[in-house]
Design an enzyme around this catalytic site. Structure first.
Site, PDB file in Angstrom:
ATOM      1  N   LEU A 505       0.822  -1.219   0.000  1.00 17.93           N
ATOM      2  CA  LEU A 505       0.000   0.000   0.000  1.00 17.93           C
ATOM      3  C   LEU A 505       0.851   1.261   0.000  1.00 17.93           C
ATOM      4  O   LEU A 505       0.462   2.297  -0.519  1.00 17.93           O
ATOM      5  CB  LEU A 505      -0.920   0.017   1.226  1.00 17.93           C
ATOM      6  CG  LEU A 505      -2.009  -1.061   1.264  1.00 17.93           C
ATOM      7  CD1 LEU A 505      -2.726  -1.002   2.588  1.00 17.93           C
ATOM      8  CD2 LEU A 505      -2.987  -0.870   0.126  1.00 17.93           C
ATOM      9  N   ASP A 568      -3.042  17.901  10.180  1.00 19.29           N
ATOM     10  CA  ASP A 568      -3.795  16.694   9.829  1.00 19.29           C
ATOM     11  C   ASP A 568      -4.375  16.049  11.083  1.00 19.29           C
ATOM     12  O   ASP A 568      -4.279  14.833  11.273  1.00 19.29           O
ATOM     13  CB  ASP A 568      -2.899  15.709   9.069  1.00 19.29           C
ATOM     14  CG  ASP A 568      -3.719  14.605   8.383  1.00 19.29           C
ATOM     15  OD1 ASP A 568      -4.918  14.841   8.111  1.00 19.29           O
ATOM     16  OD2 ASP A 568      -3.181  13.512   8.140  1.00 19.29           O
TER      17      ASP A 568
END
Length: 759
Positions: A505, A568
């Site tokens: 990923l 974030d």
């Protein structure tokens, strides 16, 4: 009944005008019940009693046609006529051709003026000025030269002369007591550039007019009225103050010092039958003299004015700025210091005035003097009545009583140490980063070449040995009932198809992440977490998590040596340990601000939609207030148990923020609370949390509180909260499936706050 009739008679006697001319002579004195009315009918002069009785009588001037008597001048404010009948008092021109207020029962004068010439008369002018005029029209005495607590338009007041205070305004003691009170106003005779409000002998508030001393702040306009204020010299030794008013009713404007210590510029509003304030100072508690201590300033641009430290300074006493601030780094004489520019500032007290200098000369005046802490410069367009066309202000020692003002502010240049520790660290980082990157690149290249020539079997053995050593280390006591199940290395190899690149990923600071590994490990862990989360996260635990996150963000913004913007903050980046203590993680997108930096812009917006503040998502602008917005979203998620990106899964649920606003506004906050914690939870505490969350997600960053204020509001349940602005609805934008923002690989020893997402 007789007593009532007597009071009515006295009121009629004191209010009904027996004389309505604008002047009187020696042959015709003024008695209680008589009034002088100016020619245009604006002002009246006569006897009055503040308590509507005959116990204390004064001579004063007030607005004639305004329902409630508004005084603009009182002659005998500290010598009232008492314990006498109204007919015993009179205001007359004596044989010495002077005005005298006397009580005929005692025969003693209570108030007198200067002596005039033969044939003088007393006249009330349309400007509100009461004048003792000679036969040839010369003013021998006038009330404008002896103000009490009010300055009227065209009233020319000599504030100072030859370095001494000439005129001082004194407020009354109260709305029903015109005698001299504790507050007073005078001009600073030493500099002639500022006005002081005193509370007794203590300096209470300070007004400076540095922008252009020939026009004292220029003009102020509101409604249909424009006020032009001017300051002028007389013989280079004195200073006159005057203002004029243009508009529909210039005479119905007054500048006064009231009994609370406030200076107000007021205009009568016929529509509301009240006085409207176009100017009022002080406007807040931190606006008072030296309220923020040395090197602190009052920020009047905030919705709630509060004390702040000047750039390059920090609070002396932790978070309490009211005690003042200290330098982050001490000045060293002989070093080449730097100056930081602060715009829109009210200049501090205690300056040295240098006339007729250039900007460069002003800079040299301060930079070559080790004792100089700041300077300000202004180049006036017109000198007017002044002898100089520019002025340089220089400060030595502490900077006291400054502020940030929305208008009439100027640039203030503050001296800071030559090179700060922050700059040194940055320079060190600039040097070390390339070297470190080069070393890592060489090391990585060597490792790749080494592993490339090893056999596949040897590679698998090494990987298996490392994994087994790690897994065994989690169960040193031999107890098989550990928090996470034991997974064979062979199972991981099978799940990832022998660590195939097609299943990878991505990669991070701790290695590669494979699709099969993520599913094989997290499938069991998340099922265990979801099954237990309702019992593990009751409201007290959630509230503890909320406060812990808030304190963590406050540390990043304020308490750490560097100001860190996370950029974030979201549920999956908040990890919970076994004691449910939150930990902020994933600083891959964080930015560091310097000491004098408050905002930055980027062309590449990164983060997670839904948690991004509007100004960051649409314009790329971010600051500490961007993290405040993300925290607000997190707080609403924790309270509701609803993920910000999941409202489309619920019926008639447009947006978590909008839904929270609607329910809070309608007083139905219990409908937003997660059903698993709704029973036996303190609704007042939950309501306060939702209220704070809505303050944090306001669209304008200027309206959002700092995280230090958020922590204070969370931990002090009785402190009042501002009213949040209604949020603007933004359509939800989903992140791409499988993207980096949708997944988070966390430590197997930590639990992610993602457990709160979804119901």
């Amino acid at each position: 009944m007789e007593k009532v009739h007597l009071q009515v008679f006295i009121l009629l006697l004191l209010s009904s005008p027996c004389e309505s001319d604008d002047q009187f002579t020696q042959a015709k004195p003024l008695f209680p019940g008589d009034m002088l009315i100016s020619k245009e009918g604006v002002f009246a002069l006569g006897f009055f009693s503040p308590t509507n009785s005959n116990e204390s009588l004064y001579i004063g001037i007030w607005y004639h046609n305004i329902p409630d008597r508004t005084l603009v001048w009182v002659a005998n404010r500290d010598s009232p006529i008492t314990n006498t009948t109204p007919s015993a008092a009179k205001l007359a021109i004596t044989d010495n051709q002077e005005l005298a207020l006397s009580d005929s029962t005692t025969g003693r004068p209570l108030w007198t003026t200067a002596t005039g010439g033969a044939g003088v008369i007393a006249v009330l002018l349309s400007s509100g000025n009461f004048v003792l005029r000679s036969a040839n029209g010369t003013a021998m005495w006038q009330s404008f030269d002896h103000p009490t607590d009010t300055i009227l338009p065209t009233m020319r007041v000599l504030f100072s002369y030859q370095g001494h205070v000439v005129t001082r305004l004194f407020a009354s003691k109260g709305p029903a007591d015109p005698s001299t009170g504790d507050f007073s106003v005078s001009m600073d005779p030493s500099s002639k550039l500022q006005i002081f409000v005193w509370h007794g002998t203590r300096l209470y508030y300070r007004i400076n007019f540095f922008s252009d001393v020939s026009a004292f702040g220029g003009s102020v306009s509101y409604a249909t009225t424009t006020v032009i204020v001017s300051v002028s010299r007389v013989n280079e030794d004195g200073l006159y103050f005057m203002y004029t008013v243009s508009g529909d009713s210039p005479a119905f404007t007054r500048l006064s010092l009231d009994y609370t210590g406030k200076i107000r510029l007021l205009t009568w509003n016929n529509d509301t039958s009240s006085w409207t304030a176009g100017y009022e100072r002080p406007s807040s508690g931190c606006d008072l003299y030296a309220a923020c201590g040395p090197f602190g300033y009052c920020d009047n641009t905030e919705s709630v004015p509060s004390c702040r430290c000047l750039d390059g300074f920090e609070p002396i006493d932790g978070h309490d700025v009211s005690r003042g601030c200290r330098r982050n780094e001490a000045l060293v004489c002989g070093m080449e210091d730097r100056f930081v520019t602060l715009s829109g500032m009210k200049a501090p007290q205690g300056f040295m005035h240098v006339d007729n200098t250039s900007f460069d000369q002003c800079v040299t005046e301060c930079s070559t003097n080790c004792s100089c802490t700041a300077y300000a410069y202004f180049n006036m367009s017109t000198a007017g009545a002044w002898a100089y066309t520019s002025r340089c202000l220089v400060w030595t020692g502490d900077l006291v009583d400054t502020g940030k003002v929305p208008s009439f502010g100027e640039d203030l240049y503050i001296r800071l140490a030559a090179v700060s520790h922050v700059q040194k660290k940055r320079n060190l980082v600039k040097i070390l980063l390339p070297i470190t990157a080069l070393v890592l690149l060489i090391t990585f290249t060597m490792l790749v070449l080494t592993y490339k020539h090893r056999g596949t079997r040897q590679k698998k053995k090494v990987q298996k040995r490392h994994m087994l050593q790690y897994l065994r280390s989690t169960d040193q006591a031999g107890d098989k009932n550990i928090e996470f199940p034991f997974i064979d290395f062979e199972d991981i190899v099978v799940a990832t198809d022998n660590f195939s690149d097609t299943n990878m990923l991505g990669k991070g600071g701790f290695g590669k992440v494979y699709k099969g590994m993520l599913e094989g490990i997290n499938e069991v862990a998340i099922k265990r977490l979801n099954t237990a989360r309702k019992s593990m996260l009751p409201w007290p635990t959630r509230f503890k998590i909320i406060k812990g996150i808030a304190r963590g963000i406050m540390y990043l913004h304020q308490d750490s040596r560097l100001t860190i913007i996370h950029r974030d903050l979201k549920a999956s980046n908040i990890l919970l340990d076994t004691e449910m203590i939150p930990k902020i993680s994933d600083f891959g997108m964080a930015r560091i601000f310097s000491g004098d930096q408050h905002q930055a812009n980027t062309n590449r917006v990164v983060g997670t939609y839904g948690y991004m503040s509007p100004e960051y998502a649409m314009e790329g602008a971010f600051s500490v207030k961007s993290d405040t917005y993300s925290f607000g979203v997190l707080l609403l998620e924790i309270v509701s148990g609803i993920k910000i990106s999941s409202p489309h899964l619920l019926m008639d649920f447009p947006n978590l923020i909008v839904q929270a606003w609607n329910l809070w506004k309608d007083g139905k906050i219990e409908d937003l609370v997660d059903s698993s914690v709704k029973e036996n939870c303190p609704l007042d505490e939950i309501s306060r949390c939702i209220h704070i969350g809505l303050l944090c997600v306001q669209d304008s960053p200027n309206c959002r509180p700092l995280m230090s204020a958020v922590v204070f509001m969370l931990e002090n349940k009785t402190s009042p909260l501002p009213i949040p602005m209604q949020p603007v609805y933004f359509a939800r934008r989903d992140a791409k499936p499988g993207g980096a923002n949708n997944n988070r690989v966390s430590s197997v020893n930590d639990m992610s706050l993602t457990a709160l997402e979804g119901r």
